[in-house]
Write a protein that holds these residues in place. Structure first.
Motif, PDB file in Angstrom:
ATOM      1  N   PHE A 300       1.346  -1.407   0.212  1.00  0.00           N
ATOM      2  CA  PHE A 300       0.252   0.164  -0.142  1.00  0.00           C
ATOM      3  C   PHE A 300       1.180   1.571  -0.118  1.00  0.00           C
ATOM      4  O   PHE A 300       0.848   1.890  -0.746  1.00  0.00           O
ATOM      5  N   SER A 301       1.619   1.514   0.793  1.00  0.00           N
ATOM      6  CA  SER A 301       3.031   2.729   1.214  1.00  0.00           C
ATOM      7  C   SER A 301       3.522   2.409  -0.345  1.00  0.00           C
ATOM      8  O   SER A 301       3.622   3.390  -0.595  1.00  0.00           O
ATOM      9  N   ALA A 302       3.747   1.743  -1.605  1.00  0.00           N
ATOM     10  CA  ALA A 302       4.667   1.698  -2.512  1.00  0.00           C
ATOM     11  C   ALA A 302       4.090   2.622  -3.389  1.00  0.00           C
ATOM     12  O   ALA A 302       4.390   3.638  -4.099  1.00  0.00           O
ATOM     13  N   VAL A 303       2.398   1.941  -3.198  1.00  0.00           N
ATOM     14  CA  VAL A 303       1.576   2.036  -4.461  1.00  0.00           C
ATOM     15  C   VAL A 303       1.153   3.574  -4.270  1.00  0.00           C
ATOM     16  O   VAL A 303       1.069   4.702  -5.118  1.00  0.00           O
ATOM     17  N   PHE A 304       1.143   4.337  -2.809  1.00  0.00           N
ATOM     18  CA  PHE A 304       0.303   5.384  -2.245  1.00  0.00           C
ATOM     19  C   PHE A 304       1.577   6.304  -2.531  1.00  0.00           C
ATOM     20  O   PHE A 304       1.229   7.416  -3.667  1.00  0.00           O
ATOM     21  N   LYS A 305       2.930   6.243  -2.732  1.00  0.00           N
ATOM     22  CA  LYS A 305       4.065   6.639  -2.938  1.00  0.00           C
ATOM     23  C   LYS A 305       3.943   7.615  -4.408  1.00  0.00           C
ATOM     24  O   LYS A 305       4.284   8.132  -5.265  1.00  0.00           O
ATOM     25  N   LYS A 306       3.729   5.899  -5.438  1.00  0.00           N
ATOM     26  CA  LYS A 306       3.451   6.353  -6.499  1.00  0.00           C
ATOM     27  C   LYS A 306       2.925   7.150  -6.796  1.00  0.00           C
ATOM     28  O   LYS A 306       3.240   7.900  -8.577  1.00  0.00           O
ATOM     29  N   TYR A 307       1.894   7.761  -6.834  1.00  0.00           N
ATOM     30  CA  TYR A 307       0.905   8.204  -7.437  1.00  0.00           C
ATOM     31  C   TYR A 307       0.720   9.767  -6.795  1.00  0.00           C
ATOM     32  O   TYR A 307       0.637  10.440  -6.810  1.00  0.00           O
ATOM     33  N   MET A 308       1.178   9.893  -5.512  1.00  0.00           N
ATOM     34  CA  MET A 308       1.199  10.959  -4.671  1.00  0.00           C
ATOM     35  C   MET A 308       2.392  11.244  -4.073  1.00  0.00           C
ATOM     36  O   MET A 308       2.645  13.063  -3.529  1.00  0.00           O
ATOM     37  N   SER A 309       3.687  11.054  -4.457  1.00  0.00           N
ATOM     38  CA  SER A 309       5.107  11.295  -3.986  1.00  0.00           C
ATOM     39  C   SER A 309       4.956  11.687  -2.976  1.00  0.00           C
ATOM     40  O   SER A 309       6.236  12.902  -2.691  1.00  0.00           O
ATOM     41  N   THR A 310       4.415  10.875  -2.063  1.00  0.00           N
ATOM     42  CA  THR A 310       4.900  10.993  -0.768  1.00  0.00           C
ATOM     43  C   THR A 310       4.088  10.173   0.224  1.00  0.00           C
ATOM     44  O   THR A 310       3.331   8.709  -0.697  1.00  0.00           O
ATOM     45  N   THR A 311       5.016   9.130   1.352  1.00  0.00           N
ATOM     46  CA  THR A 311       4.478   8.204   1.852  1.00  0.00           C
ATOM     47  C   THR A 311       2.820   8.146   2.733  1.00  0.00           C
ATOM     48  O   THR A 311       2.671  10.102   2.797  1.00  0.00           O
ATOM     49  N   PRO A 312       1.762   7.403   3.057  1.00  0.00           N
ATOM     50  CA  PRO A 312       0.840   7.724   3.584  1.00  0.00           C
ATOM     51  C   PRO A 312       0.678   8.389   4.844  1.00  0.00           C
ATOM     52  O   PRO A 312      -0.226   8.903   5.554  1.00  0.00           O
ATOM     53  N   GLY A 313       2.068   8.029   5.447  1.00  0.00           N
ATOM     54  CA  GLY A 313       2.041   8.356   6.727  1.00  0.00           C
ATOM     55  C   GLY A 313       2.091  10.220   6.955  1.00  0.00           C
ATOM     56  O   GLY A 313       2.251  10.598   8.046  1.00  0.00           O
ATOM     57  N   ALA A 314       3.314  10.273   5.824  1.00  0.00           N
ATOM     58  CA  ALA A 314       3.721  11.647   5.512  1.00  0.00           C
ATOM     59  C   ALA A 314       2.452  12.441   5.463  1.00  0.00           C
ATOM     60  O   ALA A 314       2.278  13.710   5.894  1.00  0.00           O
ATOM     61  N   TYR A 315       1.567  12.097   4.971  1.00  0.00           N
ATOM     62  CA  TYR A 315       0.249  12.880   3.722  1.00  0.00           C
ATOM     63  C   TYR A 315      -0.172  12.210   5.521  1.00  0.00           C
ATOM     64  O   TYR A 315      -0.925  13.442   5.458  1.00  0.00           O
ATOM     65  N   ARG A 316      -0.704  11.773   6.034  1.00  0.00           N
ATOM     66  CA  ARG A 316      -1.422  11.410   7.103  1.00  0.00           C
ATOM     67  C   ARG A 316      -1.322  12.959   8.158  1.00  0.00           C
ATOM     68  O   ARG A 316      -1.581  13.304   8.211  1.00  0.00           O
ATOM     69  N   ARG A 317       0.433  12.957   8.327  1.00  0.00           N
ATOM     70  CA  ARG A 317       1.061  13.716   9.409  1.00  0.00           C
ATOM     71  C   ARG A 317       0.348  15.445   9.087  1.00  0.00           C
ATOM     72  O   ARG A 317      -0.123  15.722   9.922  1.00  0.00           O
ATOM     73  N   ALA A 318       0.695  15.096   7.730  1.00  0.00           N
ATOM     74  CA  ALA A 318       0.875  16.821   6.803  1.00  0.00           C
ATOM     75  C   ALA A 318      -1.039  16.900   7.303  1.00  0.00           C
ATOM     76  O   ALA A 318      -0.706  18.850   7.465  1.00  0.00           O
ATOM     77  N   LEU A 319      -1.623  16.605   7.474  1.00  0.00           N
ATOM     78  CA  LEU A 319      -3.373  16.795   7.489  1.00  0.00           C
ATOM     79  C   LEU A 319      -3.767  16.815   8.521  1.00  0.00           C
ATOM     80  O   LEU A 319      -4.192  17.562   8.673  1.00  0.00           O
ATOM     81  N   SER A 320      -2.962  16.077   9.380  1.00  0.00           N
ATOM     82  CA  SER A 320      -3.962  15.821  11.046  1.00  0.00           C
ATOM     83  C   SER A 320      -3.071  15.788  12.049  1.00  0.00           C
ATOM     84  O   SER A 320      -3.636  15.732  12.597  1.00  0.00           O
ATOM     85  N   GLY A 321      -1.413  16.131  11.532  1.00  0.00           N
ATOM     86  CA  GLY A 321      -1.229  16.847  12.771  1.00  0.00           C
ATOM     87  C   GLY A 321       0.330  14.997  12.991  1.00  0.00           C
ATOM     88  O   GLY A 321      -0.440  14.036  12.496  1.00  0.00           O
ATOM     89  N   PRO A 322       0.894  15.572  14.234  1.00  0.00           N
ATOM     90  CA  PRO A 322       1.624  13.746  14.549  1.00  0.00           C
ATOM     91  C   PRO A 322       0.672  12.861  15.307  1.00  0.00           C
ATOM     92  O   PRO A 322      -0.272  12.794  15.845  1.00  0.00           O
ATOM     93  N   ALA A 323       1.085  11.306  14.592  1.00  0.00           N
ATOM     94  CA  ALA A 323       0.370   9.927  15.396  1.00  0.00           C
ATOM     95  C   ALA A 323       0.754   9.902  14.914  1.00  0.00           C
ATOM     96  O   ALA A 323       1.642   9.121  13.706  1.00  0.00           O
TER      97      ALA A 323
END
Length: 326
Positions: A300-323
């Motif tokens: 999932f992380s590899a596919v997400f990074k391919k299309y979004m150019s960032t990891t899902p964790g980094a994407y989530r943190r950028a939107l909702s804060g550290p977790a």
């Protein structure tokens, strides 16, 4: 494409090469209207890696054409998605809001041309009045219709290369050659637009190209199925059976209809859903991967990074804060 929202911004970027970033210096080559005293600018763009999504914007009084030589890109206009492939061009009339619909601009080689056709028509009136009227008629048709993607004639590719080669050559003879090649390019583009079939005209993710046909209905059914079952594992074989086609026939028809292979379409839709779930803030990356039936969090992380150019964790943190992400 679309780095400027007004003619003033257009002049600022295309005329001030010193203000460009190092990335732009490597990947862009401009030909602006001041180089030849003509109402247009041409830019050659070469992306060697993913670039940021193109934000919604418009061009006041300017037509824009994107000529894709290598690669592909999804554009969005009037709520429709259009997948532009090699050997095609994308047309945007003046004052139409458009973007990449949140999709990153991927590796590609393309030209974009922005032109004030009203001013150009005034330049042509007189000995070239017929050509001026043809441009005006085609522009009206393009403005009234919703078709945005057209085949790119081979001769147009040659003219684009020759035009960009004239950049920085401001002599009288060069200006005349530029004018002649620009007119020739626009007339070739007009021919491609006028020969295109009428109808909805949506390409790419917007839907099949022939509304009302059996293929259109079958592909629309497949896309609705993907959306309704996005949390499940979905195979191309499943969709082919649903549409009563063999897997190979379904693959070909789906790609022709949507601009994407069915497997890639499924993954893109799953990533769209993943972005929503991650933005919600209630789900960890592992939970999102599980909810969307990815075989593993790593995949999932590899596919997400391919299309979004960032990891899902980094994407989530950028939107909702550290977790925690696991």
């Amino acid at each position: 494409m679309g780095r400027m929202a007004t003619p003033e911004r257009l002049r600022l970027v295309t005329h001030s090469f010193d203000q460009l970033t190092a990335f732009e210096r490597r990947n862009y080559r401009y030909f602006s209207e001041t180089d030849a005293g003509l109402p247009f600018c041409l830019c050659r763009v070469r992306y060697l890696a993913k670039n940021s999504p193109l934000a919604p914007h418009l061009h006041e009084g300017l037509y824009e054409l994107v000529f894709m030589l290598r690669g592909e890109q999804i554009y969005q206009a009037e709520g429709r998605n259009y997948c532009l492939h090699s050997g095609q061009f994308f047309l945007t009339p003046p004052d139409l809001v458009h973007s990449t619909g949140g999709n990153f601009e991927d590796k590609a080689l393309y030209y974009y041309l922005q032109a004030d056709l009203r001013q150009l028509r005034r330049c042509l009136n007189g000995p070239l009045a017929r050509e001026a009227e043809l441009l005006a008629q085609t522009a009206r048709r393009a403005t009234d219709g919703s078709r945005r993607v057209f085949p790119l004639p081979k001769e147009a590719e040659r003219l684009l290369e020759e035009l960009i080669g004239l950049a920085g050559e401001p002599g009288p003879l060069d200006r005349l050659r530029t004018f002649q090649k620009l007119l020739q390019l626009l007339l070739i583009v007009c021919g491609a637009i006028r020969q295109a079939p009428s109808g909805d005209g949506a390409e790419g993710l917007g839907g099949p190209r022939a509304p009302g046909s059996p293929e259109h209905s079958a592909m629309a059914l497949a896309m609705r199925y993907v959306q309704a079952h996005i949390s499940e594992e979905i195979s191309v074989e499943q969709l082919a059976r649903l549409c009563s086609y063999s897997p190979s026939t379904f693959h070909a028809k789906f790609k022709q209809a949507t601009g994407l292979p069915p497997h890639e379409y499924i993954l893109r839709k799953k990533i769209d859903s993943a972005c929503i779930l991650l933005a919600n803030g209630r789900y960890t990356v592992r939970e999102v991967a599980r909810r969307l039936s990815f075989c593993s969090e790593q995949y999932f992380s590899a596919v997400f990074k391919k299309y979004m150019s960032t990891t899902p964790g980094a994407y989530r943190r950028a939107l909702s804060g550290p977790a925690e992400d696991t």
